[in-house]
Design an enzyme around this catalytic site. Structure first.
Site, PDB file in Angstrom:
ATOM      1  N   LYS A 124       0.821  -1.217   0.000  1.00  0.00           N
ATOM      2  CA  LYS A 124       0.000   0.000   0.000  1.00  0.00           C
ATOM      3  C   LYS A 124       0.852   1.263   0.000  1.00  0.00           C
ATOM      4  O   LYS A 124       0.418   2.312  -0.446  1.00  0.00           O
ATOM      5  CB  LYS A 124      -0.970  -0.019   1.165  1.00  0.00           C
ATOM      6  CG  LYS A 124      -2.006  -1.129   0.965  1.00  0.00           C
ATOM      7  CD  LYS A 124      -3.204  -1.007   1.846  1.00  0.00           C
ATOM      8  CE  LYS A 124      -4.294  -1.975   1.433  1.00  0.00           C
ATOM      9  NZ  LYS A 124      -3.904  -3.392   1.616  1.00  0.00           N
TER      10      LYS A 124
HETATM   11  C1  LIG Z   1      -4.522  -4.491   1.037  1.00  0.00           C
HETATM   12  C2  LIG Z   1      -3.782  -5.777   0.970  1.00  0.00           C
HETATM   13  C3  LIG Z   1      -4.132  -6.801   0.048  1.00  0.00           C
HETATM   14  C4  LIG Z   1      -5.354  -6.709  -0.843  1.00  0.00           C
HETATM   15  O1  LIG Z   1      -5.222  -5.732  -1.854  1.00  0.00           O
HETATM   16  P1  LIG Z   1      -6.525  -5.202  -2.636  1.00  0.00           P
HETATM   17  O2  LIG Z   1      -6.042  -4.053  -3.413  1.00  0.00           O
HETATM   18  O3  LIG Z   1      -7.508  -4.802  -1.560  1.00  0.00           O
HETATM   19  O4  LIG Z   1      -7.037  -6.317  -3.468  1.00  0.00           O
HETATM   20  C5  LIG Z   1      -3.351  -7.938  -0.010  1.00  0.00           C
HETATM   21  N1  LIG Z   1      -2.288  -8.099   0.812  1.00  0.00           N
HETATM   22  C6  LIG Z   1      -1.918  -7.141   1.699  1.00  0.00           C
HETATM   23  C7  LIG Z   1      -0.747  -7.398   2.582  1.00  0.00           C
HETATM   24  C8  LIG Z   1      -2.639  -5.945   1.816  1.00  0.00           C
HETATM   25  O5  LIG Z   1      -2.274  -5.012   2.725  1.00  0.00           O
END
Ligand SMILES: *Cc1c(COP(=O)(O)O)cnc(C)c1O
Length: 486
Positions: A124
């Site tokens: 993120k």
């Molecule tokens: C947010 C997240 C996901 C999922 O990603 P999306 O964009 O919501 O599909 C997967 N793994 C981790 C570690 C995350 O923080």
């Protein structure tokens, strides 16, 4: 470049118009009116670019109302080795998203693209760091302020806080369920001492926090008076920033544009893989886009059957890949819009049905809502599901064979990627977090702790700064009013 709502609202705003907002006024999500196309000649030129310059080239196509020279300052500031420094041994931080071959089995190659070397050890940061700099730039130009108000169960809140800390014109008010996050996640957020960051621990569960965010979002007077904004995963700029690493992964895995690659993406809200879909629509030679889910398999069910059935809270499992524990995929509407040839009235009707009937059916069976399931393969999509036992087995297998420790979400990705690996098409798995973040399960799988990147030792012992409140929206509103002095 103009943007359209998936539900057909008539206004066609620009990139800067939608940067600070979330949903379109009709409840739809924004997408570009047309996907910009990338030529083979451009791809050739891009092979030699730094990550920051590649990000600039891609952002220029979407943020046409921001001068290129300003965008360059922003991408240079965001995509630096010092920001993405939590590398593994052997990785170069200069690469920003280093790509590794994990295994080669004859003509089948499995690769891992490291997206989690940023400040909060999850992918993120790739988009949120860019968003922080874009927000600061835009607010500065408008002489405006923004109070970001959100709820987190862990990863999103910390990524937002590390992206917004110390930024002019921005405050962050982040609700989290008191005593429900891991010790590492809590320490990461609560040890921030920046004056513009406010952590509010709510005596309740994540849903209580989420409900309070919704209540404030629906209070339009309060929202405009106190300049409340969000940074949730439907934010368009976050999706665009994620498009960049699909290009980087492709360019790093290939030597010529005749080659194709596939990506497997650990998925929850469909934000990450949605960026892959957009890269493919722009002409990036992607063969397959594979959504890997955990036990919360809303997306896997859709890509196998054409039936989208959201889950109730009681049917949403708490798993050991918790960042994928979702009951509905908030970015999924963007893909459905393209799948339905951008027929906004139909998209609107289908997502109204999600609210009333809990889902829709595009399987083409008698009485269904459409037969677009037959077109899924044309868009490259496929999916798979991985469960707790699969995660443990995959973490153990990679550790035993290659001495590589991966996190639980990435393990879901590897498990599913192996099911789809094809000869001659490199399969890139996106690493969505570093294992130190989910150490409890690493210890269960390996009987030992995950390596913590330098600088994270003992963060649990740092002084913490947070307020505890009841799940009472009036109390939270009063706190925001007091802090903003408005
Ligand atoms: C947010 C997240 C996901 C999922 O990603 P999306 O964009 O919501 O599909 C997967 N793994 C981790 C570690 C995350 O923080």
């Amino acid at each position: 470049m103009r943007y359209v709502s998936t539900r057909g609202h008539a206004a066609q705003p620009t990139f800067s118009d939608i940067l600070l907002g979330g949903l379109a006024p009709d409840g739809g999500l924004y997408l570009p009116a047309e996907y910009p196309q990338v030529s083979g000649a451009e791809l050739d030129l891009w092979r030699g670019l730094s990550y920051a310059d590649l990000a600039l080239e891609i952002l220029k196509k979407f943020a046409t109302d921001i001068p290129a020279i300003d965008l360059k300052a922003l991408t240079d500031k965001t995509y630096r080795a010092e920001v993405y420094r939590n590398t593994r041994a052997g990785e170069s931080a200069e690469r920003i998203t280093p790509l590794h071959v994990i295994e080669q089995d004859g003509d089948k190659t499995l690769l891992l693209q490291a997206l989690s070397n940023g400040p909060t050890l999850a992918f993120k940061d790739m988009a949120m760091q860019m968003l922080g700099n874009l927000f600061e730039y835009t607010l500065d130009k408008q002489h405006a302020e923004l109070n970001i108000f959100g709820a987190t169960s862990g990863d999103t809140g910390s990524a937002a806080e590390y992206a917004m800390r110390g930024k002019r014109g921005i405050r962050v008010f982040m609700l989290s369920p008191h005593l429900k996050m891991s010790a590492f996640q809590t320490a990461q957020m609560f040890s921030l001492q920046d004056e513009n960051i406010f952590n509010i621990a709510i005596k309740g569960v994540f849903d209580d926090c989420q409900d309070m965010v919704k209540a404030v979002s629906n209070d339009l007077d309060f929202k405009s008076r106190y300049k409340i904004g969000t940074v949730n995963s439907i934010n368009w700029a976050r999706v665009v920033a994620q498009v960049v690493y699909y290009f980087r992964g492709y360019l790093d895995a290939t030597t010529s544009n005749d080659q194709k690659v596939s990506f497997t993406v650990p998925s929850g809200n469909f934000g990450n893989i949605c960026a892959g879909h957009i890269a493919r629509m722009m002409g990036l030679p992607i063969d397959q886009l594979i959504a890997a889910t955990n036990e919360n398999n809303v997306l896997d069910e859709f890509f196998r059957t054409g039936i989208y059935r959201v889950r109730k809270s009681a049917e949403t499992y708490h798993t050991t890949s918790p960042s994928m524990d979702i009951s509905k995929a908030s970015n999924f509407e963007r893909f459905v819009f393209d799948l339905l040839d951008r027929d906004a009235p139909r998209v609107k009707a289908l997502f109204a049905k999600v609210e009333t009937d809990g889902g829709f059916d595009l399987s083409g069976a008698p009485g269904s809502d459409g037969d677009e399931f037959r077109k899924i393969a044309q868009f490259g999509f496929a999916s798979g599901c991985s469960r707790h036992e699969d995660r443990l087995a995959t973490i153990r297998d990679l550790h035993a064979r290659y001495g590589l420790t991966i996190d639980t979400h990435t393990a879901d990705g590897i498990k599913v990627a192996r099911e789809y690996a094809k000869p001659g098409v490199p399969m890139i798995v996106l690493e969505t977090a570093l294992p130190a973040k989910f150490n409890e399960t690493i210890r269960e799988a390996l009987g030992a702790d995950a390596v913590r990147p330098a600088g994270f030792d003992g963060i649990e012992n740092l002084p913490q700064r947070f307020d505890i409140m009841d799940a009472d929206v009036s109390q939270v509103k009063a706190f925001i009013v007091a802090q903003t002095g408005l």
